[in-house]
Write an enzyme that holds these catalytic residues in place. Sequence first.
Site, PDB file in Angstrom:
ATOM      1  N   ASP A  34       0.814  -1.226   0.000  1.00  0.00           N
ATOM      2  CA  ASP A  34       0.000   0.000   0.000  1.00  0.00           C
ATOM      3  C   ASP A  34       0.842   1.268   0.000  1.00  0.00           C
ATOM      4  OD1 ASP A  34      -2.285  -1.628   0.214  1.00  0.00           O
ATOM      5  OD2 ASP A  34      -2.004  -1.735   2.379  1.00  0.00           O
ATOM      6  N   GLY A  61       1.570   3.039  -2.523  1.00  0.00           N
ATOM      7  CA  GLY A  61       1.167   3.967  -3.592  1.00  0.00           C
ATOM      8  C   GLY A  61       1.804   3.550  -4.908  1.00  0.00           C
ATOM      9  N   LYS A  62       2.063   2.240  -5.036  1.00  0.00           N
ATOM     10  CA  LYS A  62       2.729   1.741  -6.240  1.00  0.00           C
ATOM     11  C   LYS A  62       1.906   2.009  -7.488  1.00  0.00           C
ATOM     12  CE  LYS A  62       3.012  -2.433  -4.445  1.00  0.00           C
ATOM     13  NZ  LYS A  62       2.558  -2.151  -3.070  1.00  0.00           N
ATOM     14  N   GLY A  99      -4.291  -4.379  -4.546  1.00  0.00           N
ATOM     15  CA  GLY A  99      -5.253  -3.369  -4.976  1.00  0.00           C
ATOM     16  C   GLY A  99      -4.473  -2.129  -5.376  1.00  0.00           C
ATOM     17  N   HIS A 100      -4.225  -1.971  -6.674  1.00  0.00           N
ATOM     18  CA  HIS A 100      -3.425  -0.840  -7.151  1.00  0.00           C
ATOM     19  C   HIS A 100      -4.356   0.267  -7.647  1.00  0.00           C
ATOM     20  CE1 HIS A 100       0.288  -3.629  -7.693  1.00  0.00           C
ATOM     21  NE2 HIS A 100      -0.057  -3.423  -6.440  1.00  0.00           N
ATOM     22  N   THR A 159      -8.476  -3.363  -1.392  1.00  0.00           N
ATOM     23  CA  THR A 159      -9.080  -4.661  -1.715  1.00  0.00           C
ATOM     24  C   THR A 159     -10.168  -5.023  -0.714  1.00  0.00           C
ATOM     25  OG1 THR A 159      -7.044  -5.388  -2.752  1.00  0.00           O
ATOM     26  CG2 THR A 159      -8.542  -7.127  -2.074  1.00  0.00           C
ATOM     27  N   THR A 160      -9.873  -4.817   0.570  1.00  0.00           N
ATOM     28  CA  THR A 160     -10.830  -5.283   1.588  1.00  0.00           C
ATOM     29  C   THR A 160     -11.531  -4.137   2.306  1.00  0.00           C
ATOM     30  OG1 THR A 160      -9.061  -5.304   3.224  1.00  0.00           O
ATOM     31  CG2 THR A 160      -9.470  -7.373   2.074  1.00  0.00           C
ATOM     32  N   GLY A 216       0.145  14.105  -3.727  1.00  0.00           N
ATOM     33  CA  GLY A 216      -1.300  13.992  -3.911  1.00  0.00           C
ATOM     34  C   GLY A 216      -1.577  12.811  -4.825  1.00  0.00           C
TER      35      GLY A 216
END
Length: 428
Positions: A12, A14-15, A39-40, A298-299, A413
């Site tokens: 998580d 920020g990829k 979850g990207h 994702t969740t 941002g």
Amino acid sequence: MNTILIGAQWGDEGKGKIIDLLSRQSDYIVRYQGGANAGHTVKFGGKEYILHLIPSGILHRGKKCVIGNGVVIDPEALFKEIDTLKKTGIDVNGRLFISEQAHLIMPYHKLIDRLQEEGQNGKIGTTKRGIGPCYADKMARLGLRVSDLLDPEFFRDRLCYILDEKNKILTKIYGHKGLDFKEIHDTYSSYAKRLKPFVADTIQLLNNAADRKKRILFEGAQGTLLDVDHGTYPYVTSSNSTAGGAITGTGVAPTHIGQILGVVKAYTTRVGEGPFPTEFGPELMDKIRNKGEEFGATTGRPRRCGWFDAVVGRHSVMVNGLDTLAVMKLDVLDELPRIKIATGYKCGGKIHRTFPSNVRILERCEPVYEEHPGWQTDLSGIRRYRDLPVNARKYLARLSALLKTPISIISVGSQRNQTIFVSHRKAF
Ligand code: IMP
């Protein structure tokens, strides 16, 4: 040049945003490990896209996207994602290639993941997407691969044998009634038809591309501290999310890799169970979680938040061989009067400067902090490094010095243009 992009913390980081930016200058964007647990998130043009299995490069017309052999594929999640993309006008046909060697997530994987998590012992806080049980079957040589699905007779026999094993576990250990062979067989046979046009020998495809000097971007999922070997075991995911995973998970040799980019947040987050030495107390936790919108893509679970941890950072630089860093969400720290960085851990009268491999030691560690003055300025509109407040530049310079790695990208941002590109020579 071929680039591996790695999450350098607990995922998580920020990829998604950086992959999206780098996709423009890439020909192939490749996922190599994990599955729909990722979850990207990519935001542009007033829209938000969350990709779980398909490489984020799919949002760029004409780019080729590959799901490599190291990924575990849930066909249901894959088709849902393809349909969602189609509704927003993005067609994956002719641009998405799926490895015939990738393993399939089966209904019993998701069920066992859920039952294990709901049990009394050993809760990991997984995404319940069946990831761990699927990789366990891969290693136990009990897996089903994409190519198996395309061979109806073989698939039927092998599913029959494997499901028999799984139903013994489900009924005898979990008191579940077990799963129906016909239902799974029919569902997956219909998936086979839909999957077929995407299936390719992705190892040849990518190596041919590398030989032709095409630019490949390897899209890491999760993060270094969730790596099954180099993370906070057992509180990890079940794949190699470090740079080595890009090699085994695609069949592209290490000699083809030009650079390895690590993505870090300007602070730290983690989802799920497991030790987290720099975790905030309740007040800061709420503040940063809300400002940083720290809820799982994702969740939807709230993420745990904490200070930047340079011990974690140095570990990531070492095990991945990071050449350069992208520092994300610097703007989330805008209002803080003072900002801490952990530079070591205190444990049993000893100071650790390197990351302890044993979570039982890590659990007892107290971070050793240094404190920096905040900048208390809104960074979200700044686009040039030299326009950043001096305290923000000092904070970044300190992160870079502690990790002995140059910073090349700073994000202020979630939008594409809220990005500062730094020339190494000038900045650090
Ligand atoms: P699994 O990958 O679903 O087995 O979950 C194992 C651990 O990895 C749990 O702590 C999850 O919260 C974490 N995890 C898995 N995928 C991600 C991700 O994409 N971002 C952050 N944490 C993740």
